[in-house]
Design a protein around this motif. Structure first.
Motif, PDB file in Angstrom:
ATOM      1  N   TYR A 224       0.857  -1.193   0.000  1.00  0.00           N
ATOM      2  CA  TYR A 224       0.000   0.000   0.000  1.00  0.00           C
ATOM      3  C   TYR A 224       0.889   1.237   0.000  1.00  0.00           C
ATOM      4  O   TYR A 224       1.981   1.241   0.585  1.00  0.00           O
ATOM      5  CB  TYR A 224      -0.903   0.016   1.231  1.00  0.00           C
ATOM      6  CG  TYR A 224      -2.075  -0.933   1.147  1.00  0.00           C
ATOM      7  CD1 TYR A 224      -3.257  -0.559   0.515  1.00  0.00           C
ATOM      8  CD2 TYR A 224      -1.985  -2.214   1.665  1.00  0.00           C
ATOM      9  CE1 TYR A 224      -4.332  -1.438   0.422  1.00  0.00           C
ATOM     10  CE2 TYR A 224      -3.051  -3.099   1.579  1.00  0.00           C
ATOM     11  CZ  TYR A 224      -4.225  -2.710   0.961  1.00  0.00           C
ATOM     12  OH  TYR A 224      -5.281  -3.580   0.851  1.00  0.00           O
ATOM     13  N   PRO A 225       0.432   2.320  -0.629  1.00  0.00           N
ATOM     14  CA  PRO A 225       1.237   3.540  -0.718  1.00  0.00           C
ATOM     15  C   PRO A 225       1.218   4.342   0.588  1.00  0.00           C
ATOM     16  O   PRO A 225       0.475   5.315   0.724  1.00  0.00           O
ATOM     17  CB  PRO A 225       0.580   4.311  -1.872  1.00  0.00           C
ATOM     18  CG  PRO A 225      -0.857   3.870  -1.827  1.00  0.00           C
ATOM     19  CD  PRO A 225      -0.823   2.425  -1.402  1.00  0.00           C
ATOM     20  N   THR A 226       2.027   3.926   1.543  1.00  0.00           N
ATOM     21  CA  THR A 226       2.146   4.644   2.810  1.00  0.00           C
ATOM     22  C   THR A 226       3.591   5.111   2.990  1.00  0.00           C
ATOM     23  O   THR A 226       4.474   4.790   2.182  1.00  0.00           O
ATOM     24  CB  THR A 226       1.744   3.741   3.995  1.00  0.00           C
ATOM     25  OG1 THR A 226       2.715   2.692   4.132  1.00  0.00           O
ATOM     26  CG2 THR A 226       0.358   3.146   3.789  1.00  0.00           C
ATOM     27  N   TRP A 229       7.378   3.193   2.731  1.00  0.00           N
ATOM     28  CA  TRP A 229       8.253   3.035   1.574  1.00  0.00           C
ATOM     29  C   TRP A 229       9.319   4.134   1.529  1.00  0.00           C
ATOM     30  O   TRP A 229      10.509   3.841   1.337  1.00  0.00           O
ATOM     31  CB  TRP A 229       7.427   3.055   0.291  1.00  0.00           C
ATOM     32  CG  TRP A 229       6.524   1.875   0.178  1.00  0.00           C
ATOM     33  CD1 TRP A 229       5.211   1.813   0.540  1.00  0.00           C
ATOM     34  CD2 TRP A 229       6.858   0.575  -0.287  1.00  0.00           C
ATOM     35  NE1 TRP A 229       4.702   0.560   0.315  1.00  0.00           N
ATOM     36  CE2 TRP A 229       5.682  -0.222  -0.190  1.00  0.00           C
ATOM     37  CE3 TRP A 229       8.029   0.005  -0.797  1.00  0.00           C
ATOM     38  CZ2 TRP A 229       5.665  -1.566  -0.577  1.00  0.00           C
ATOM     39  CZ3 TRP A 229       8.008  -1.329  -1.189  1.00  0.00           C
ATOM     40  CH2 TRP A 229       6.839  -2.094  -1.069  1.00  0.00           C
ATOM     41  N   ASN A 263      10.378   2.579  -4.835  1.00  0.00           N
ATOM     42  CA  ASN A 263       9.108   1.900  -4.527  1.00  0.00           C
ATOM     43  C   ASN A 263       8.178   2.813  -3.744  1.00  0.00           C
ATOM     44  O   ASN A 263       8.605   3.566  -2.867  1.00  0.00           O
ATOM     45  CB  ASN A 263       9.378   0.645  -3.688  1.00  0.00           C
ATOM     46  CG  ASN A 263      10.264  -0.337  -4.405  1.00  0.00           C
ATOM     47  OD1 ASN A 263      11.245   0.042  -5.014  1.00  0.00           O
ATOM     48  ND2 ASN A 263       9.921  -1.604  -4.328  1.00  0.00           N
ATOM     49  N   ASN A 264       6.871   2.721  -4.035  1.00  0.00           N
ATOM     50  CA  ASN A 264       5.916   3.545  -3.288  1.00  0.00           C
ATOM     51  C   ASN A 264       4.672   2.777  -2.859  1.00  0.00           C
ATOM     52  O   ASN A 264       3.720   3.364  -2.361  1.00  0.00           O
ATOM     53  CB  ASN A 264       5.514   4.774  -4.113  1.00  0.00           C
ATOM     54  CG  ASN A 264       4.813   4.392  -5.411  1.00  0.00           C
ATOM     55  OD1 ASN A 264       4.481   3.229  -5.638  1.00  0.00           O
ATOM     56  ND2 ASN A 264       4.583   5.382  -6.253  1.00  0.00           N
ATOM     57  N   GLY A 266       2.468   1.153  -4.747  1.00  0.00           N
ATOM     58  CA  GLY A 266       1.398   1.022  -5.732  1.00  0.00           C
ATOM     59  C   GLY A 266       0.283   2.029  -5.553  1.00  0.00           C
ATOM     60  O   GLY A 266       0.446   3.077  -4.922  1.00  0.00           O
ATOM     61  N   SER A 267      -0.896   1.704  -6.099  1.00  0.00           N
ATOM     62  CA  SER A 267      -2.019   2.647  -6.108  1.00  0.00           C
ATOM     63  C   SER A 267      -3.229   2.117  -5.350  1.00  0.00           C
ATOM     64  O   SER A 267      -4.348   2.572  -5.569  1.00  0.00           O
ATOM     65  CB  SER A 267      -2.421   2.946  -7.562  1.00  0.00           C
ATOM     66  OG  SER A 267      -2.785   1.744  -8.235  1.00  0.00           O
ATOM     67  N   THR A 268      -3.023   1.149  -4.485  1.00  0.00           N
ATOM     68  CA  THR A 268      -4.124   0.591  -3.698  1.00  0.00           C
ATOM     69  C   THR A 268      -4.569   1.572  -2.621  1.00  0.00           C
ATOM     70  O   THR A 268      -3.865   2.534  -2.298  1.00  0.00           O
ATOM     71  CB  THR A 268      -3.685  -0.733  -3.055  1.00  0.00           C
ATOM     72  OG1 THR A 268      -2.395  -0.549  -2.456  1.00  0.00           O
ATOM     73  CG2 THR A 268      -3.594  -1.839  -4.093  1.00  0.00           C
ATOM     74  N   ASP A 269      -5.736   1.323  -2.037  1.00  0.00           N
ATOM     75  CA  ASP A 269      -6.311   2.230  -1.041  1.00  0.00           C
ATOM     76  C   ASP A 269      -5.918   1.802   0.364  1.00  0.00           C
ATOM     77  O   ASP A 269      -6.379   0.759   0.853  1.00  0.00           O
ATOM     78  CB  ASP A 269      -7.838   2.231  -1.174  1.00  0.00           C
ATOM     79  CG  ASP A 269      -8.501   3.231  -0.232  1.00  0.00           C
ATOM     80  OD1 ASP A 269      -7.780   3.908   0.542  1.00  0.00           O
ATOM     81  OD2 ASP A 269      -9.738   3.324  -0.264  1.00  0.00           O
ATOM     82  N   HIS A 295      -5.686  -7.116   0.923  1.00  0.00           N
ATOM     83  CA  HIS A 295      -5.139  -6.548  -0.313  1.00  0.00           C
ATOM     84  C   HIS A 295      -6.101  -6.891  -1.436  1.00  0.00           C
ATOM     85  O   HIS A 295      -6.663  -7.992  -1.454  1.00  0.00           O
ATOM     86  CB  HIS A 295      -3.744  -7.117  -0.634  1.00  0.00           C
ATOM     87  CG  HIS A 295      -2.995  -6.282  -1.629  1.00  0.00           C
ATOM     88  ND1 HIS A 295      -2.966  -6.570  -2.975  1.00  0.00           N
ATOM     89  CD2 HIS A 295      -2.251  -5.167  -1.476  1.00  0.00           C
ATOM     90  CE1 HIS A 295      -2.237  -5.668  -3.606  1.00  0.00           C
ATOM     91  NE2 HIS A 295      -1.790  -4.802  -2.725  1.00  0.00           N
TER      92      HIS A 295
END
Length: 331
Positions: A224-226, A229, A263-264, A266-269, A295
């Motif tokens: 998840y993009p938190t 990363w 790395n970040n 991705g674009s998941t919520d 996920h």
């Protein structure tokens, strides 16, 4: 259909197929219901960003008394949460807790219990860090920091809240691990080893707390993009900068990739994780799952979770530990 509470297994009743089916049906029904967090006191670590920050805001808006903990106060993130609580009239309290500090953990939990007027209902061990790179490159400074944060930190918090929970004969502990607490991607440093350790500690604790009416749930997020990363990238660069050439020279191509790592997640919520925990909090005590994979994409750990549960029940189900094992796995 009766509401099956797994603690009833300790009364000596056999777990029949009918009861198991009823428990599964009850759990399914509960999971579909909207979460009700009114009256719950919830302590969350690592609330300066990511899952912790989202959970603190969301749960307070759902009526919970939230203790949002973070280190290094005063800081902007704490000021923002204080302002939000005041603006929206939320029962949200920012408390300084560095999960590496024994005294600060004890004092912070004591403050939260005083404000709550008793035991904490829910502990969410969310704080965590990561570094990347081959295990050989992970020096003892990096290794100790990861284990101290990701394993010993949750242990400090659990030991602080458990006397109150046991006295109340109720409580819920969430330990946030990862898919990488069950499966391994090479060159993720000591992250998987720490999450594997937290998985094992959580499961053992779940069995031991059955007689005390306290549930333990392991949350296994995917990517998840938190902020983890960006923080991991920074820690990894510091590690590479101080690493000796005799360790680096065996992994030249990999080290080059690590130096360019962006790395970040991705674009998941990221709200998937607070939402999953809220649903579980709202479930009846004794029916909550030991593990929850979270996920929208691949969840490779599911097969391992299933065979692990089957193995534990098959191995210890008919021993004196059986009631605890069967209670946790709802069989």
């Amino acid at each position: 259909m009766p509401n099956i509470n797994r603690r009833a297994l300790l009364g000596g009743a056999a777990a029949t197929t009918v009861l198991a089916a009823a428990a599964a049906h009850a759990q399914s029904d509960v999971m579909k219901a909207g979460p009700n967090l009114q009256g719950k006191s919830i302590l969350i670590t690592g609330t300066s960003s990511g899952f912790g920050r989202l959970a603190a805001e969301d749960y307070a808006r759902k009526g919970a008394k939230v203790f949002a903990t973070m280190r290094n106060l005063p800081r902007t993130e704490a000021t923002e949460l204080d302002a939000l609580a005041k603006a929206e009239d939320l029962d949200l309290h920012v408390i300084e807790i560095d999960v590496l500090d024994d005294a600060q953990v004890a004092a912070g939990v004591a403050d939260a219990e005083k404000i709550a007027g008793g035991a904490i209902d829910v502990l969410i061990n969310n704080a965590g860090i990561s570094t990347a790179g081959p295990v050989e490159i992970q020096d003892m400074e990096a290794t100790k920091l990861l284990f101290d944060t990701n394993v010993y930190g949750p242990q400090r918090l659990m030991r602080a809240v458990l006397p109150g929970m046991r006295a109340a004969k109720s409580g819920q502990i969430f330990n946030v691990t990862s898919q990488l607490g069950r499966v391994v991607i090479p060159a993720f440093g000591q992250y998987s080893p720490t999450k594997f350790a937290l998985e094992a500690m959580s499961e053992q604790l779940a069995y031991e707390l059955v007689p005390h009416g306290i549930d333990v749930t392991i949350i296994q997020p995917g990517g998840y993009p938190t902020e983890i990363w960006a923080n991991a990238n920074a820690l990894t660069q510091k590690l590479l900068d101080r690493a000796a050439e005799k360790h680096l020279n065996g992994y030249s191509a990999l080290v080059e990739q690590l130096r360019m790592r962006t790395n970040n997640g991705g674009s998941t919520d990221p709200m998937d994780v607070p939402n999953a925990m809220a649903d579980i909090i709202a479930m009846p005590a004794g029916t909550r799952p030991l593990r929850k994979e979270v996920h929208p994409g691949a969840k490779p750990q599911i097969a391992i979770n299933e065979v692990s549960a089957k193995t534990q029940v098959g191995w210890l189900g008919d021993t004196p530990y059986g009631p605890w094992i069967k209670a946790v796995h709802n069989v």
